[in-house]
Scaffold this motif. Structure first.
Motif, PDB file in Angstrom:
ATOM      1  N   THR A 119       0.836  -1.201   0.000  1.00 13.59           N
ATOM      2  CA  THR A 119       0.000   0.000   0.000  1.00 13.59           C
ATOM      3  C   THR A 119       0.869   1.249   0.000  1.00 13.59           C
ATOM      4  O   THR A 119       0.597   2.206  -0.743  1.00 13.59           O
ATOM      5  CB  THR A 119      -0.926   0.005   1.233  1.00 13.59           C
ATOM      6  OG1 THR A 119      -1.754  -1.156   1.193  1.00 13.59           O
ATOM      7  CG2 THR A 119      -1.785   1.248   1.278  1.00 13.59           C
ATOM      8  N   GLN A 120       1.940   1.232   0.800  1.00 16.37           N
ATOM      9  CA  GLN A 120       2.829   2.387   0.853  1.00 16.37           C
ATOM     10  C   GLN A 120       3.594   2.557  -0.461  1.00 16.37           C
ATOM     11  O   GLN A 120       3.828   3.683  -0.895  1.00 16.37           O
ATOM     12  CB  GLN A 120       3.799   2.270   2.034  1.00 16.37           C
ATOM     13  CG  GLN A 120       3.105   2.290   3.398  1.00 16.37           C
ATOM     14  CD  GLN A 120       2.277   3.532   3.612  1.00 16.37           C
ATOM     15  OE1 GLN A 120       1.202   3.688   3.057  1.00 16.37           O
ATOM     16  NE2 GLN A 120       2.796   4.442   4.408  1.00 16.37           N
ATOM     17  N   VAL A 121       3.978   1.458  -1.102  1.00 17.56           N
ATOM     18  CA  VAL A 121       4.632   1.529  -2.414  1.00 17.56           C
ATOM     19  C   VAL A 121       3.681   2.152  -3.430  1.00 17.56           C
ATOM     20  O   VAL A 121       4.068   3.043  -4.200  1.00 17.56           O
ATOM     21  CB  VAL A 121       5.101   0.132  -2.885  1.00 17.56           C
ATOM     22  CG1 VAL A 121       5.475   0.137  -4.362  1.00 17.56           C
ATOM     23  CG2 VAL A 121       6.272  -0.350  -2.045  1.00 17.56           C
ATOM     24  N   ASP A 122       2.436   1.699  -3.445  1.00 17.31           N
ATOM     25  CA  ASP A 122       1.451   2.250  -4.380  1.00 17.31           C
ATOM     26  C   ASP A 122       1.243   3.748  -4.145  1.00 17.31           C
ATOM     27  O   ASP A 122       1.151   4.530  -5.094  1.00 17.31           O
ATOM     28  CB  ASP A 122       0.126   1.504  -4.263  1.00 17.31           C
ATOM     29  CG  ASP A 122       0.224   0.056  -4.727  1.00 17.31           C
ATOM     30  OD1 ASP A 122       1.187  -0.276  -5.458  1.00 17.31           O
ATOM     31  OD2 ASP A 122      -0.646  -0.753  -4.343  1.00 17.31           O
ATOM     32  N   LEU A 123       1.173   4.137  -2.885  1.00 11.57           N
ATOM     33  CA  LEU A 123       1.016   5.550  -2.551  1.00 11.57           C
ATOM     34  C   LEU A 123       2.238   6.344  -3.009  1.00 11.57           C
ATOM     35  O   LEU A 123       2.112   7.429  -3.594  1.00 11.57           O
ATOM     36  CB  LEU A 123       0.795   5.716  -1.049  1.00 11.57           C
ATOM     37  CG  LEU A 123       0.551   7.114  -0.527  1.00 11.57           C
ATOM     38  CD1 LEU A 123      -0.706   7.712  -1.154  1.00 11.57           C
ATOM     39  CD2 LEU A 123       0.424   7.093   0.988  1.00 11.57           C
ATOM     40  N   TYR A 124       3.418   5.812  -2.760  1.00 11.58           N
ATOM     41  CA  TYR A 124       4.660   6.463  -3.194  1.00 11.58           C
ATOM     42  C   TYR A 124       4.681   6.631  -4.709  1.00 11.58           C
ATOM     43  O   TYR A 124       5.023   7.698  -5.219  1.00 11.58           O
ATOM     44  CB  TYR A 124       5.862   5.642  -2.726  1.00 11.58           C
ATOM     45  CG  TYR A 124       7.198   6.221  -3.118  1.00 11.58           C
ATOM     46  CD1 TYR A 124       7.832   7.147  -2.299  1.00 11.58           C
ATOM     47  CD2 TYR A 124       7.825   5.847  -4.302  1.00 11.58           C
ATOM     48  CE1 TYR A 124       9.063   7.690  -2.646  1.00 11.58           C
ATOM     49  CE2 TYR A 124       9.056   6.381  -4.665  1.00 11.58           C
ATOM     50  CZ  TYR A 124       9.666   7.300  -3.836  1.00 11.58           C
ATOM     51  OH  TYR A 124      10.879   7.840  -4.189  1.00 11.58           O
ATOM     52  N   LEU A 125       4.313   5.575  -5.442  1.00 13.85           N
ATOM     53  CA  LEU A 125       4.304   5.636  -6.904  1.00 13.85           C
ATOM     54  C   LEU A 125       3.286   6.646  -7.414  1.00 13.85           C
ATOM     55  O   LEU A 125       3.521   7.342  -8.403  1.00 13.85           O
ATOM     56  CB  LEU A 125       4.027   4.261  -7.491  1.00 13.85           C
ATOM     57  CG  LEU A 125       5.125   3.209  -7.275  1.00 13.85           C
ATOM     58  CD1 LEU A 125       4.664   1.842  -7.751  1.00 13.85           C
ATOM     59  CD2 LEU A 125       6.403   3.635  -7.965  1.00 13.85           C
ATOM     60  N   THR A 126       2.146   6.725  -6.745  1.00 13.41           N
ATOM     61  CA  THR A 126       1.117   7.681  -7.148  1.00 13.41           C
ATOM     62  C   THR A 126       1.618   9.113  -6.986  1.00 13.41           C
ATOM     63  O   THR A 126       1.374   9.962  -7.841  1.00 13.41           O
ATOM     64  CB  THR A 126      -0.159   7.476  -6.301  1.00 13.41           C
ATOM     65  OG1 THR A 126      -0.637   6.149  -6.507  1.00 13.41           O
ATOM     66  CG2 THR A 126      -1.233   8.472  -6.678  1.00 13.41           C
ATOM     67  N   GLU A 127       2.336   9.369  -5.907  1.00 14.77           N
ATOM     68  CA  GLU A 127       2.786  10.733  -5.633  1.00 14.77           C
ATOM     69  C   GLU A 127       4.098  11.096  -6.316  1.00 14.77           C
ATOM     70  O   GLU A 127       4.348  12.270  -6.574  1.00 14.77           O
ATOM     71  CB  GLU A 127       2.925  10.924  -4.119  1.00 14.77           C
ATOM     72  CG  GLU A 127       1.598  10.875  -3.397  1.00 14.77           C
ATOM     73  CD  GLU A 127       1.734  11.037  -1.889  1.00 14.77           C
ATOM     74  OE1 GLU A 127       2.867  11.151  -1.395  1.00 14.77           O
ATOM     75  OE2 GLU A 127       0.701  11.042  -1.222  1.00 14.77           O
ATOM     76  N   ASN A 128       4.950  10.101  -6.629  1.00 16.38           N
ATOM     77  CA  ASN A 128       6.291  10.412  -7.118  1.00 16.38           C
ATOM     78  C   ASN A 128       6.630   9.835  -8.484  1.00 16.38           C
ATOM     79  O   ASN A 128       7.773   9.919  -8.914  1.00 16.38           O
ATOM     80  CB  ASN A 128       7.339   9.921  -6.107  1.00 16.38           C
ATOM     81  CG  ASN A 128       7.210  10.614  -4.774  1.00 16.38           C
ATOM     82  OD1 ASN A 128       7.197  11.829  -4.709  1.00 16.38           O
ATOM     83  ND2 ASN A 128       7.068   9.837  -3.718  1.00 16.38           N
ATOM     84  N   GLY A 129       5.726   9.202  -9.142  1.00 17.15           N
ATOM     85  CA  GLY A 129       6.032   8.638 -10.454  1.00 17.15           C
ATOM     86  C   GLY A 129       6.293   7.139 -10.371  1.00 17.15           C
ATOM     87  O   GLY A 129       6.183   6.524  -9.329  1.00 17.15           O
ATOM     88  N   SER A 130       6.660   6.579 -11.520  1.00 17.27           N
ATOM     89  CA  SER A 130       6.730   5.128 -11.610  1.00 17.27           C
ATOM     90  C   SER A 130       8.153   4.587 -11.665  1.00 17.27           C
ATOM     91  O   SER A 130       8.473   3.749 -12.481  1.00 17.27           O
ATOM     92  CB  SER A 130       5.951   4.660 -12.842  1.00 17.27           C
ATOM     93  OG  SER A 130       6.531   5.246 -13.996  1.00 17.27           O
ATOM     94  N   LYS A 131       9.038   5.113 -10.848  1.00 18.10           N
ATOM     95  CA  LYS A 131      10.386   4.560 -10.806  1.00 18.10           C
ATOM     96  C   LYS A 131      10.453   3.396  -9.809  1.00 18.10           C
ATOM     97  O   LYS A 131       9.516   3.163  -9.039  1.00 18.10           O
ATOM     98  CB  LYS A 131      11.393   5.644 -10.415  1.00 18.10           C
ATOM     99  CG  LYS A 131      11.204   6.188  -9.018  1.00 18.10           C
ATOM    100  CD  LYS A 131      12.282   7.190  -8.703  1.00 18.10           C
ATOM    101  CE  LYS A 131      12.164   7.568  -7.220  1.00 18.10           C
ATOM    102  NZ  LYS A 131      13.298   8.316  -6.753  1.00 18.10           N
TER     103      LYS A 131
END
Length: 110
Positions: A59-71
């Protein structure tokens, strides 16, 4: 006469060696039945904790990707950006949780 009655009453209150042995045997048998179940419960709890940790990190990875891009993301990135605490990082490392190149979180499989 009173002394004789007192001695008889006093003797009847004491446990015999046979009674003590039977009680200890019963307690031992109960422990033999309980201890394996406790270890199974502990293993089950650890497995459920690991599953919950995997879901939380995902869930935290998905949130991070949503806010910071798809790296590609690492657990260290999540801690640095305050998506995970250092305590959660320790728990994830202890549970051998990893994030693969496709940002999928996995835990140990049994």
């Amino acid at each position: 006469m009173k002394t004789n009655m007192y001695l008889q009453v006093k003797r009847s209150r004491a446990f015999t060696l046979l009674e003590m042995t039977v009680v200890l045997l019963i307690i031992g048998l109960l422990l033999l039945l309980v201890i394996p179940n406790v270890s199974k419960i502990r293993d089950s709890a650890n497995a459920r904790q690991t599953i919950a940790m995997v879901k939380m990190v995902q869930t935290q990875v998905d949130l991070y990707l949503t806010e910071n891009g798809s790296k590609a993301v690492t657990i260290a990135d999540l801690v640095r950006e305050n998506y995970l605490t250092s305590e959660q990082q320790k728990q994830a490392n202890n549970a051998k949780i990893v994030i693969d190149d496709n940002n999928h979180v996995t835990g140990p499989t049994k």
